[in-house]
Design a protein around this motif. Structure first.
Motif, PDB file in Angstrom:
ATOM      1  N   ALA A  20       2.234  23.627  -1.775  1.00 36.19           N
ATOM      2  CA  ALA A  20       2.933  24.352  -2.840  1.00 36.19           C
ATOM      3  C   ALA A  20       2.984  25.842  -2.532  1.00 36.19           C
ATOM      4  N   THR A  23       5.405  26.432   0.264  1.00 43.83           N
ATOM      5  CA  THR A  23       6.769  26.286  -0.254  1.00 43.83           C
ATOM      6  C   THR A  23       7.190  27.536  -1.005  1.00 43.83           C
ATOM      7  N   ALA A  24       6.295  28.092  -1.793  1.00 44.36           N
ATOM      8  CA  ALA A  24       6.607  29.324  -2.535  1.00 44.36           C
ATOM      9  C   ALA A  24       6.904  30.470  -1.573  1.00 44.36           C
ATOM     10  N   LEU A  27      10.270  29.788   0.069  1.00 43.77           N
ATOM     11  CA  LEU A  27      11.354  29.962  -0.892  1.00 43.77           C
ATOM     12  C   LEU A  27      11.674  31.441  -1.092  1.00 43.77           C
ATOM     13  N   VAL A  46      10.675  34.145  -7.956  1.00 45.25           N
ATOM     14  CA  VAL A  46       9.820  32.963  -8.057  1.00 45.25           C
ATOM     15  C   VAL A  46       8.569  33.350  -8.837  1.00 45.25           C
ATOM     16  N   HIS A  48       6.422  30.652 -10.220  1.00 44.14           N
ATOM     17  CA  HIS A  48       5.424  29.585 -10.059  1.00 44.14           C
ATOM     18  C   HIS A  48       6.008  28.475  -9.188  1.00 44.14           C
ATOM     19  N   VAL A  49       5.179  27.978  -8.264  1.00 39.35           N
ATOM     20  CA  VAL A  49       5.483  26.759  -7.516  1.00 39.35           C
ATOM     21  C   VAL A  49       4.231  25.906  -7.579  1.00 39.35           C
ATOM     22  N   ILE A  55       8.782  24.258 -10.346  1.00 41.01           N
ATOM     23  CA  ILE A  55       9.131  25.601  -9.903  1.00 41.01           C
ATOM     24  C   ILE A  55       9.718  26.327 -11.105  1.00 41.01           C
ATOM     25  N   SER A  88      12.005  21.783  -5.232  1.00 43.41           N
ATOM     26  CA  SER A  88      10.937  21.131  -6.001  1.00 43.41           C
ATOM     27  C   SER A  88      10.484  19.839  -5.337  1.00 43.41           C
ATOM     28  N   ALA A  91       8.292  20.733  -2.526  1.00 39.07           N
ATOM     29  CA  ALA A  91       7.000  21.248  -2.983  1.00 39.07           C
ATOM     30  C   ALA A  91       6.010  20.142  -3.302  1.00 39.07           C
TER      31      ALA A  91
END
Length: 130
Positions: A20, A23-24, A27, A46, A48-49, A55, A88, A91
């Motif tokens: 996660a 991924t954040a 992203l 962004v 929150h992931v 997300i 998402s 993630a």
């Protein structure tokens, strides 16, 4: 054979928090670098992931997100939703693909300068769809 085994396997639970966070990070970088989405996504923040595929972020209604009448362009909104929802899936450990069905109902116009919050979550992660 390997592709079928990967398709049949569920999302890995080990390393989910690390996935996660990676991924954040990805992203935040990718959305500002890709020439395809940079005009629409350049101001997306962004917030929150999560490892469960949630997300949350926000974007200001301005520039390329505006329609001719000075409100949020629904097509631009759909690109944002489609892009973030695909990420998402990544993630939470799935493989991102293409949208099968995507729709929205706009209840009222969103004026220029407003901040739009987008939150996506994976409800089900199957072998072939999410």
């Amino acid at each position: 054979v390997l592709a079928r085994r990967l398709a049949d396997a569920g999302a890995p639970s080990w390393g989910s928090e690390t996935r996660a966070e990676l991924t954040a990070q990805w992203l935040r970088k990718w959305l500002r670098l890709t020439p395809t989405f940079e005009q629409l996504m350049q101001d997306f923040e962004v917030e929150h992931v999560g490892a469960d595929g949630t997300i949350r972020g926000s974007v200001s209604v301005a520039g390329p997100l505006l329609s001719a009448d000075g409100t949020l362009h629904v097509g631009g909104l759909m690109v944002l939703i489609d892009t973030i929802s695909s990420v998402s899936v990544t993630a939470c450990g799935g493989f991102s693909g293409v949208s099968i069905d995507l729709g929205a109902t706009v209840l009222a116009p969103i004026e220029a300068g407003a901040r739009v919050v987008i939150e996506t979550r994976v409800l089900r992660l199957g072998r072939t769809t999410a």
